[in-house]
Design a protein around this motif. Structure first.
Motif, PDB file in Angstrom:
ATOM      1  N   ASP A  56      -9.043 -14.413 -92.931  1.00  0.00           N
ATOM      2  CA  ASP A  56      -8.310 -14.854 -94.113  1.00  0.00           C
ATOM      3  C   ASP A  56      -8.397 -13.844 -95.254  1.00  0.00           C
ATOM      4  O   ASP A  56      -9.465 -13.310 -95.558  1.00  0.00           O
ATOM      5  N   TYR A  64       6.229 -18.892-101.203  1.00  0.00           N
ATOM      6  CA  TYR A  64       5.637 -18.061-100.158  1.00  0.00           C
ATOM      7  C   TYR A  64       6.617 -16.996 -99.691  1.00  0.00           C
ATOM      8  O   TYR A  64       6.244 -15.842 -99.481  1.00  0.00           O
ATOM      9  N   GLU A  91       5.043 -21.906 -89.001  1.00  0.00           N
ATOM     10  CA  GLU A  91       5.248 -20.494 -88.681  1.00  0.00           C
ATOM     11  C   GLU A  91       6.710 -20.209 -88.383  1.00  0.00           C
ATOM     12  O   GLU A  91       7.287 -19.214 -88.852  1.00  0.00           O
ATOM     13  N   TYR A 142      -0.999 -22.166 -97.170  1.00  0.00           N
ATOM     14  CA  TYR A 142      -0.804 -20.980 -98.002  1.00  0.00           C
ATOM     15  C   TYR A 142      -1.004 -21.228 -99.493  1.00  0.00           C
ATOM     16  O   TYR A 142      -0.892 -20.306-100.294  1.00  0.00           O
ATOM     17  N   CYS A 147       2.922 -26.266 -96.005  1.00  0.00           N
ATOM     18  CA  CYS A 147       2.881 -24.908 -96.555  1.00  0.00           C
ATOM     19  C   CYS A 147       1.829 -24.805 -97.650  1.00  0.00           C
ATOM     20  O   CYS A 147       1.079 -23.824 -97.721  1.00  0.00           O
ATOM     21  N   ASP A 207      -1.477 -13.184 -94.345  1.00  0.00           N
ATOM     22  CA  ASP A 207      -0.453 -13.874 -95.125  1.00  0.00           C
ATOM     23  C   ASP A 207       0.576 -14.548 -94.227  1.00  0.00           C
ATOM     24  O   ASP A 207       1.268 -15.462 -94.652  1.00  0.00           O
ATOM     25  N   THR A 208       0.711 -14.045 -92.994  1.00  0.00           N
ATOM     26  CA  THR A 208       1.641 -14.661 -92.051  1.00  0.00           C
ATOM     27  C   THR A 208       0.835 -15.390 -90.991  1.00  0.00           C
ATOM     28  O   THR A 208       0.110 -14.783 -90.208  1.00  0.00           O
ATOM     29  N   GLN A 209       0.971 -16.702 -90.968  1.00  0.00           N
ATOM     30  CA  GLN A 209       0.176 -17.541 -90.077  1.00  0.00           C
ATOM     31  C   GLN A 209       0.474 -17.224 -88.625  1.00  0.00           C
ATOM     32  O   GLN A 209       1.629 -17.183 -88.214  1.00  0.00           O
TER      33      GLN A 209
END
Length: 279
Positions: A79, A271, A228, A264, A260, A26-28
């Motif tokens: 992913d 997000y 990020e 996402y 984004c 979930d966090t790039q």
């Protein structure tokens, strides 16, 4: 950009840096990295996607990947998943007390399946140690020494020797220079002509070269890095969408929202709300 890391185990008395990391896709995670000393990443839970010197690898739960000195690399969960990693950074300063030629060595953990299995078992034991328990540091020191012993006696090779030892498939000095420059200057506009000039390559050649090394185009790497950091500012500084966008190199708020949604599948505000709900 370390908001996605949860460092829960580190002891300065241990002759290596040992970290437990809980990461979520979930966090790039975008920024490639490299170190002077080797690093082992063990996947205690989940499945990891790794890039090493331009090649993509997948590491299953209970297995590990080794990055030798100066390997350009990236590790993240695949992913839609999360991972628990055990990361160990070697200490050449410590190893040099026993092996004077350590700076001339690289390590191959793939040639002998038996040795690889032994190392994986040792890494699992290190993962299971309770860092708060009495004398746990003593046990980890014993494990690190065992790991170093296996690496030196079973996996060590001299660099660039003629016996099949490690040799670089490409010159990664250009990539390291370019990535360092991008990481330092992403908050302002960086053109393809500018970055290719930094490494003295033609724009067309640099574009192909950079994508081979990083698995993404220059523009995509730059956009993901900005994303990020912008998301990080929203989480840690409570920055607004517009402030996060403009302070991290996006031309405008629209481009931040577009990137984004691309990565996402939601807006930055959505997000952030999603991530905050998980805490």
């Amino acid at each position: 950009m370390d908001y996605q890391y949860d460092v829960v185990n580190y002891d300065k008395n241990i002759p290596a840096t040992i970290m437990h990391l809980e990461l979520s896709s979930d966090t790039q995670k975008t920024e490639l990295q490299w170190y002077r000393e080797p690093e082992i990443v063990y996947v205690a839970e989940g499945k990891a996607e790794c890039i090493c010197n331009g090649e993509k690898h997948y590491v299953e739960q209970g297995d590990f990947i080794l990055f030798n000195s100066e390997d350009v690399h990236l590790v993240r969960p695949v992913d839609g998943t999360s991972c628990h990693f055990l990361c160990i950074h070697f200490s050449f300063e410590y190893i040099r007390m026993f092996c004077k030629t350590i700076d001339s060595l690289v390590f191959d953990t793939d040639s002998d399946p038996g040795v690889r299995a032994e190392i994986a078992c040792l890494l699992q034991q290190m993962t299971d140690i309770d860092g708060e328990a009495e004398y746990s540091a003593m046990l980890q020191i014993a494990n690190i020494n065992r790991l170093y012993y296996l690496m030196l006696t079973k996996c060590a090779q001299f660099k660039h020797s003629g016996n099949g030892a490690h040799t670089s498939k490409r010159d990664f000095s250009y990539a390291k220079t370019a990535i360092a420059y991008i990481n330092e200057n992403y908050k302002r506009e960086i053109t393809l002509d500018e970055i290719s000039g930094v490494v003295n390559l033609s724009p067309s050649y640099f574009s192909k070269y950079f994508k081979n090394v990083t698995q993404v185009s220059f523009s995509e790497y730059l956009a993901n890095l900005r994303l990020e950091n912008a998301v990080n500012d929203m989480l840690t500084k409570n920055s607004t969408v517009s402030t996060a966008a403009l302070e991290n190199g996006f031309a405008n708020v629209k481009s931040f929202i577009t990137q984004c949604k691309k990565v996402y599948d939601c807006t930055p505000a959505q997000y952030k709300k999603k991530l905050m709900a998980k805490k």
